[in-house]
Design an enzyme around this catalytic site. Structure first.
Site, PDB file in Angstrom:
ATOM      1  N   HIS A   1       0.849  -1.196   0.000  1.00 10.61           N
ATOM      2  CA  HIS A   1       0.000   0.000   0.000  1.00 10.61           C
ATOM      3  C   HIS A   1       0.882   1.241   0.000  1.00 10.61           C
ATOM      4  O   HIS A   1       2.116   1.128  -0.043  1.00 10.61           O
ATOM      5  CB  HIS A   1      -1.004  -0.025   1.160  1.00 10.61           C
TER       6      HIS A   1
ATOM      7  N   HIS B   1       3.991   1.506   2.370  1.00 14.41           N
ATOM      8  CA  HIS B   1       5.200   0.817   1.896  1.00 14.41           C
ATOM      9  C   HIS B   1       5.819   1.602   0.736  1.00 14.41           C
ATOM     10  O   HIS B   1       7.031   1.728   0.629  1.00 14.41           O
ATOM     11  CB  HIS B   1       4.871  -0.591   1.378  1.00 14.41           C
TER      12      HIS B   1
ATOM     13  N   CYS C   1       2.821  -9.878  21.291  1.00 10.55           N
ATOM     14  CA  CYS C   1       1.849  -9.400  20.289  1.00 10.55           C
ATOM     15  C   CYS C   1       2.088 -10.170  19.000  1.00 10.55           C
ATOM     16  O   CYS C   1       3.172 -10.091  18.402  1.00 10.55           O
ATOM     17  CB  CYS C   1       1.990  -7.900  20.041  1.00 10.55           C
TER      18      CYS C   1
ATOM     19  N   CYS D   1       2.905  -7.912  15.922  1.00  7.39           N
ATOM     20  CA  CYS D   1       4.283  -7.398  15.819  1.00  7.39           C
ATOM     21  C   CYS D   1       5.292  -8.536  15.861  1.00  7.39           C
ATOM     22  O   CYS D   1       6.479  -8.310  15.612  1.00  7.39           O
ATOM     23  CB  CYS D   1       4.606  -6.455  16.966  1.00  7.39           C
TER      24      CYS D   1
ATOM     25  N   CYS E   1      -1.295  -3.431  22.706  1.00  3.23           N
ATOM     26  CA  CYS E   1      -0.178  -3.160  21.805  1.00  3.23           C
ATOM     27  C   CYS E   1      -0.406  -1.782  21.182  1.00  3.23           C
ATOM     28  O   CYS E   1      -1.478  -1.530  20.629  1.00  3.23           O
ATOM     29  CB  CYS E   1      -0.118  -4.223  20.709  1.00  3.23           C
TER      30      CYS E   1
ATOM     31  N   HIS F   1      -1.168  -2.230  17.231  1.00  7.87           N
ATOM     32  CA  HIS F   1      -2.336  -2.974  16.746  1.00  7.87           C
ATOM     33  C   HIS F   1      -3.585  -2.761  17.587  1.00  7.87           C
ATOM     34  O   HIS F   1      -4.669  -3.219  17.225  1.00  7.87           O
ATOM     35  CB  HIS F   1      -2.017  -4.468  16.672  1.00  7.87           C
TER      36      HIS F   1
ATOM     37  N   LYS G   1      -3.476   5.832  10.938  1.00  5.69           N
ATOM     38  CA  LYS G   1      -2.396   5.272  10.125  1.00  5.69           C
ATOM     39  C   LYS G   1      -2.974   4.372   9.029  1.00  5.69           C
ATOM     40  O   LYS G   1      -3.884   3.588   9.290  1.00  5.69           O
ATOM     41  CB  LYS G   1      -1.474   4.446  11.033  1.00  5.69           C
TER      42      LYS G   1
ATOM     43  N   LYS H   1      -2.994  -2.338   6.760  1.00  7.50           N
ATOM     44  CA  LYS H   1      -3.932  -3.394   6.399  1.00  7.50           C
ATOM     45  C   LYS H   1      -4.834  -3.720   7.576  1.00  7.50           C
ATOM     46  O   LYS H   1      -6.043  -3.873   7.424  1.00  7.50           O
ATOM     47  CB  LYS H   1      -3.173  -4.636   5.962  1.00  7.50           C
TER      48      LYS H   1
HETATM   49  N1  MSP Z   1       9.058  -6.909   8.170  1.00  9.91           N
HETATM   50  C1  MSP Z   1       9.187  -5.801   9.024  1.00  9.91           C
HETATM   51  C2  MSP Z   1      10.423  -5.004   8.683  1.00  9.91           C
HETATM   52  C3  MSP Z   1      11.707  -5.775   8.722  1.00  9.91           C
HETATM   53  S1  MSP Z   1      13.035  -4.816   8.214  1.00  9.91           S
HETATM   54  C4  MSP Z   1      14.366  -5.689   8.586  1.00  9.91           C
HETATM   55  C5  MSP Z   1       7.979  -4.893   8.896  1.00  9.91           C
HETATM   56  N2  MSP Z   1       7.251  -5.013   7.790  1.00  9.91           N
HETATM   57  S2  MSP Z   1       5.976  -4.103   7.433  1.00  9.91           S
HETATM   58  O1  MSP Z   1       5.400  -4.684   6.241  1.00  9.91           O
HETATM   59  O2  MSP Z   1       5.114  -3.970   8.544  1.00  9.91           O
HETATM   60  O3  MSP Z   1       6.535  -2.742   6.996  1.00  9.91           O
HETATM   61  C6  MSP Z   1       6.686  -1.680   7.885  1.00  9.91           C
HETATM   62  C7  MSP Z   1       7.190  -0.503   7.096  1.00  9.91           C
HETATM   63  O4  MSP Z   1       6.289  -0.210   6.020  1.00  9.91           O
HETATM   64  C8  MSP Z   1       7.295   0.785   7.849  1.00  9.91           C
HETATM   65  O5  MSP Z   1       8.462   0.885   8.622  1.00  9.91           O
HETATM   66  C9  MSP Z   1       7.277   1.757   6.700  1.00  9.91           C
HETATM   67  O6  MSP Z   1       8.486   1.711   6.034  1.00  9.91           O
HETATM   68  C10 MSP Z   1       6.197   1.181   5.820  1.00  9.91           C
HETATM   69  N3  MSP Z   1       4.856   1.612   6.228  1.00  9.91           N
HETATM   70  C11 MSP Z   1       3.777   0.812   6.436  1.00  9.91           C
HETATM   71  N4  MSP Z   1       2.685   1.592   6.704  1.00  9.91           N
HETATM   72  C12 MSP Z   1       3.047   2.884   6.676  1.00  9.91           C
HETATM   73  C13 MSP Z   1       2.335   4.110   6.825  1.00  9.91           C
HETATM   74  N5  MSP Z   1       1.047   4.179   7.052  1.00  9.91           N
HETATM   75  N6  MSP Z   1       3.052   5.246   6.696  1.00  9.91           N
HETATM   76  C14 MSP Z   1       4.389   5.257   6.421  1.00  9.91           C
HETATM   77  N7  MSP Z   1       5.074   4.119   6.275  1.00  9.91           N
HETATM   78  C15 MSP Z   1       4.450   2.925   6.417  1.00  9.91           C
HETATM   79  O7  MSP Z   1       7.775  -4.090   9.785  1.00  9.91           O
END
Ligand code: MSP
Length: 637
Positions: A19, A22, A127, A130, A144, A147, A296, A299
C-alpha cells in the site's frame, strides 16, 4: 577514492499487499539513491520481503495454501508494484532466498561462539501482530500500541541474545554520532528507551510452535525469531562476509524505515552488529506515518490505498511528486485525494507545466524552434543564474538530509522566478521591435537554460518528467542520472539546439470530473498527435472494432462520464467522457468505433475495457460512426 552509497528499505511482511505506506519508504529510498547517482556515487539500493513467521503461516492457511506458494505470490506483488512505479532496486531480497538463510546461519554461529547467545525460560506479553514481546512499560492501557490488541501471555524456553551487554556501548555510540539516528526526535526516543535497563532479546521460537523459519544452527529444535532473521537481510544483499560488495558498500549504508520499527533498527540491529564484530550502519533515517483521517494507513486498520491505483489514475510522476512534496520526513502526513489533485493542478499543471510550455512556445514562435545564442546579459539574467545555483545547492543539501519537501520547494521557487522573468521581460513585446531582437534572444536563451537546469535537478524526484523535459528541450536522450557536478554537462544548453515541443507535461485534473486528458498513461497512449508519425507496424497494433451500444448510464457523481455496455463481438463495459455532449438515453442502438486492446482502467471506480473514438470541434463532441450498418466486432482498417 570511490564514493559509494548503499540504501535500504524495510523488507515488508508478506501478510499484506503493498500500500502507499510501503510505497513511500521505497520511493524515498529510490529518490535518495538517485540523488547520490547524480552526485557521482556508485550506488546500491535494496528492498524486499520478510517471509518467515507465524503471521505468514496463518495467512497462508486462511487461503488454504502452503506458506511457500503464499509468500511467492505476495512477494511477487511487491516486486511488481515497484516496477509499476518505475522503481528498480539492485537487489530484491527475500528472507526465503538461499543466500539469506546462509548469512543468518553464519551470523548466529558467530554470535553464539562469541558467547552472546544463551538458553533460558521466559514469560512475557507477546503481540502476534508485531511478532514480539512487549514490556509492561511499552503497552498502552494494556494494549499493543500499534495494533490496539491485547497481547497474549506466553511462557517458553528459548534462546536469548545478550543485548544488555551492549547497552552502554550503544548509548555512547549514539551520543558521539549525532546523526546516527535521524531526525533528532527519533534519536532522543531511542536514548530515552536506553535510559532504562535493556532486556536481552529472545531470538528463537520452538519448532513445536513454529516451523516456518530458519533453523538455529546450534539447536535444530528451534527456528530463528523473525527480527534476528529479517535485519540480517541488509548484510545478505552485499554477499556478507565474502566478495567485494560488503567492504565497498557497507561503510556507507543508510536504512530508511518508519517509526513503527524504530526499536528493532535503533537497538536490536546495532547491538547485533556489534556482537558479530561488524561496524554499525551510517544513518538510520526514520519517517512518520501516512495517515488518512488521522489514522495510520495499514492493512489491519482496513484503509489501504494501492499505489498502482493511484499511479493509474494520476500518473507515476504526479504520485511521486505528491508523496515527496507533502511529507516532512520524520513527521506524519495526511493523505487525501483532494490534496493530491490540488498539488497536481497548482504545482504541476499550472506552475511547472505552464512555465515549460509557454517558454517552448515562444522559442518556437520567435526563433523557429532553435535555442538562440545569448546576447549581452543583464541583472535579470544574473539573478536567474544565481537563483539556479542556489536551488542546486539547496537540492543537494536538503535531499541528502531527506528533506525532500524542502528540495522541491526550492526548485519550485526557481520555476516561480522563471515565470516572473517571463512576465517582466515580456518577450512578446520585445518581438514587436526589431531593434530589440538581441535582447529577445538573450531572454529566450535564459529560459531554455534555466528550464534545463530545473530538469536536471528534478531527476531524483521525477525521473520521467526530467527526461521528458530534456527531450523536449532537444537534448540527448540520456535515460540515466544526469551528472550534477559542474564541468561534466555544465548545466548549459548549447545554442543551436532544436527543441521538440511535445504534449503538456501535466494535464489539469477537473475535480470529481476527470477529462479525457486525465486518463491514465496506458490510455493516454491512444492520443497520438498528428505531427508524430507512426510506423505501419505500430499502427497495426491498434485493434479498432465496430461496436454496438447495448445500454448506457451516467457514472454517479460525474457530469462527464458515461458507462456503456457494448457489443464488439463480445460484451464489454466502457466508460467515456461524453456525458456533456450526449444523453445516455440516446446512445443505445448506435454503432460506434472503439479501441479494443487497451489495458483496462478504472474511472471513478468503474472499470473500462475499451475506448470509443470521437472528435471535438466548436460544435461539440461527435462520435465516429460508420456510414452504414456493419456487424459488431468487425475490425476497422
Ligand atoms: N518486516 C518488518 C520489517 C523488517 S526490516 C528488517 C515490517 N514489515 S511491514 O510490512 O510492517 O513494513 C513496515 C514498514 O512499512 C514501515 O516501517 C514503513 O516503512 C512502511 N509503512 C507501512 N505503513 C506505513 C504508513 N502508514 N506510513 C508510512 N510508512 C508505512 O515491519
Amino acid at each position: 577514492m570511490e564514493k559509494t552509497f548503499y540504501v535500504t528499505t524495510p523488507i515488508y511482511y508478506v501478510n499484506a499487499e503493498p500500500h502507499i505506506g510501503h510505497a513511500y519508504s521505497t520511493l524515498a529510498a529510490d529518490t535518495l539513491n538517485r540523488v547520490y547517482q547524480c552526485l557521482g556515487y556508485a550506488t546500491r539500493f535494496q528492498t524486499g520481503t520478510d517471509e518467515h513467521g507465524e503471521k505468514v503461516v496463518q495467512a497462508a492457511h486462511k487461503e488454504g495454501i502452503e506458506p511457500k506458494s503464499y509468500v511467492d505470490r505476495i512477494s511477487g506483488l511487491f516486486r511488481q508494484t515497484w516496477s509499476d512505479l518505475d522503481i528498480h532496486p539492485d537487489r530484491f531480497i527475500r528472507t526465503t532466498d538461499a543466500d539469506h538463510v546462509r548469512v543468518v546461519t553464519h551470523l548466529l554461529n558467530k554470535v553464539y561462539e562469541a558467547g552472546d547467545i544463551y538458553f533460558s525460560e521466559y514469560e512475557g506479553q507477546y503481540c502476534l501482530g508485531c511478532e514480539r514481546f512487549y514490556t509492561d512499560r511499552e503497552l498502552v492501557e494494556d494494549l499493543c500500541p500499534d495494533h490496539q490488541t491485547k497481547p497474549t501471555l506466553v511462557k517458553e524456553a528459548n534462546y536469548f541474545f545478550r543485548m544488555s551487554a551492549y547497552q552502554d556501548w550503544l548509548i555512547d555510540h549514539i551520543k558521539k554520532n549525532s546523526e546516527f539516528i535521524r531526525p533528532e526526535r527519533y534519536r532522543n526516543e531511542v536514548l530515552s528507551f536506553l535510559s532504562e535497563p535493556l532486556e536481552d532479546l529472545c531470538i528463537s521460537r520452538p519448532k513445536s510452535r513454529l516451523t516456518w523459519g530458519i533453523p538455529l544452527p546450534f539447536d535444530d529444535r528451534f527456528v530463528t525469531y523473525v527480527w534476528f532473521d529479517a535485519l540480517i537481510n541488509y548484510l545478505t544483499g552485499l554477499d556478507f562476509p565474502q566478495g567485494d560488495l560488503f567492504p565497498r558498500f557497507w561503510p556507507s549504508v543508510q536504512h530508511i524505515i518508519a517509526k513503527d520499527i524504530l526499536k528493532p533498527h535503533g537497538i536490536y540491529w546495532p547491538t547485533m552488529l556489534k556482537a558479530a564484530g561488524v561496524e554499525p550502519y551510517q544513518h538510520l533515517n526514520v519517517h512518520g506515518y501516512w495517515n488518512m483521517d488521522q489514522t495510520k494507513i495499514s492493512k489491519s486498520l482496513g484503509n489501504v490505498i494501492r499505489p498502482k491505483d493511484l499511479a493509474d489514475r494520476f500518473g507515476i510522476e504526479a504520485v511521486r511528486y505528491f508523496f515527496l512534496r507533502e511529507m516532512v520526513f520524520g513527521l506524519d502526513a495526511q493523505f487525501s485525494e483532494e490534496a493530491m489533485i490540488q498539488r497536481i493542478n497548482a504545482d504541476l499543471a499550472n506552475n511547472l507545466g505552464n512555465c515549460f510550455s509557454r517558454s517552448l512556445t515562444m522559442i518556437e514562435k520567435y526563433c523557429q524552434g532553435v535555442v538562440p545564442q545569448t546576447g549581452e546579459t543583464g541583472p535579470a539574467e544574473e539573478n536567474l543564474k544565481q537563483l539556479a545555483r542556489q536551488a542546486r545547492e539547496t537540492v543537494q543539501l536538503e535531499a541528502q538530509r531527506l528533506a525532500f519537501h524542502k528540495a522541491l520547494m526550492s526548485l519550485w521557487e526557481l520555476v516561480d522566478e522563471v515565470n516572473k522573468y517571463i512576465d517582466s521581460q515580456a518577450p512578446w513585446a520585445l518581438a514587436k521591435d526589431p531593434g530589440k531582437n538581441p535582447r529577445l534572444m538573450t531572454v529566450l536563451y535564459h529560459l531554455a537554460e534555466t528550464l534545463y537546469r530545473v530538469s536536471l535537478l528534478l531527476f531524483p524526484f521525477m525521473p520521467r518528467t526530467s527526461l521528458q523535459m530534456r527531450q523536449q528541450l532537444g537534448l540527448e536522450e540520456n535515460q540515466g542520472a544526469p551528472e550534477w557536478e559542474t564541468g561534466k554537462n555544465g548545466c548549459a544548453i548549447p545554442a543551436g539546439t532544436r527543441i521538440r515541443k511535445g504534449p503538456a507535461l501535466f494535464p489539469r485534473i477537473e475535480t470529481g470530473n476527470p477529462k479525457p486528458d486525465s486518463t491514465p498513461p496506458s490510455r493516454k497512449a491512444a492520443a497520438v498527435s498528428i505531427s508524430e508519425t507512426l510506423s505501419l507496424e505500430e499502427f497495426q497494433k491498434w485493434d479498432l472494432r465496430i461496436a454496438k451500444v447495448l445500454s448506457a448510464e451516467r457514472v454517479p457523481k460525474s457530469k462527464k462520464l458515461v458507462k456503456m455496455e457494448v457489443d464488439l463481438g463480445e460484451k464489454r463495459t466502457l466508460v467515456a467522457g461524453i456525458g456533456e455532449d450526449y444523453n445516455p438515453e440516446e446512445l443505445p442502438g448506435k454503432t460506434i468505433v472503439v479501441v479494443a486492446n487497451l489495458e483496462p482502467t478504472k474511472l471513478m471506480g468503474v472499470e473500462s475495457r475499451a475506448m470509443l473514438l470521437a472528435a471535438r470541434d466548436e460544435g461539440g463532441l461527435k462520435l465516429i460512426v460508420p456510414e452504414e450498418k456493419i456487424l459488431p466486432g468487425t475490425r476497422v482498417k
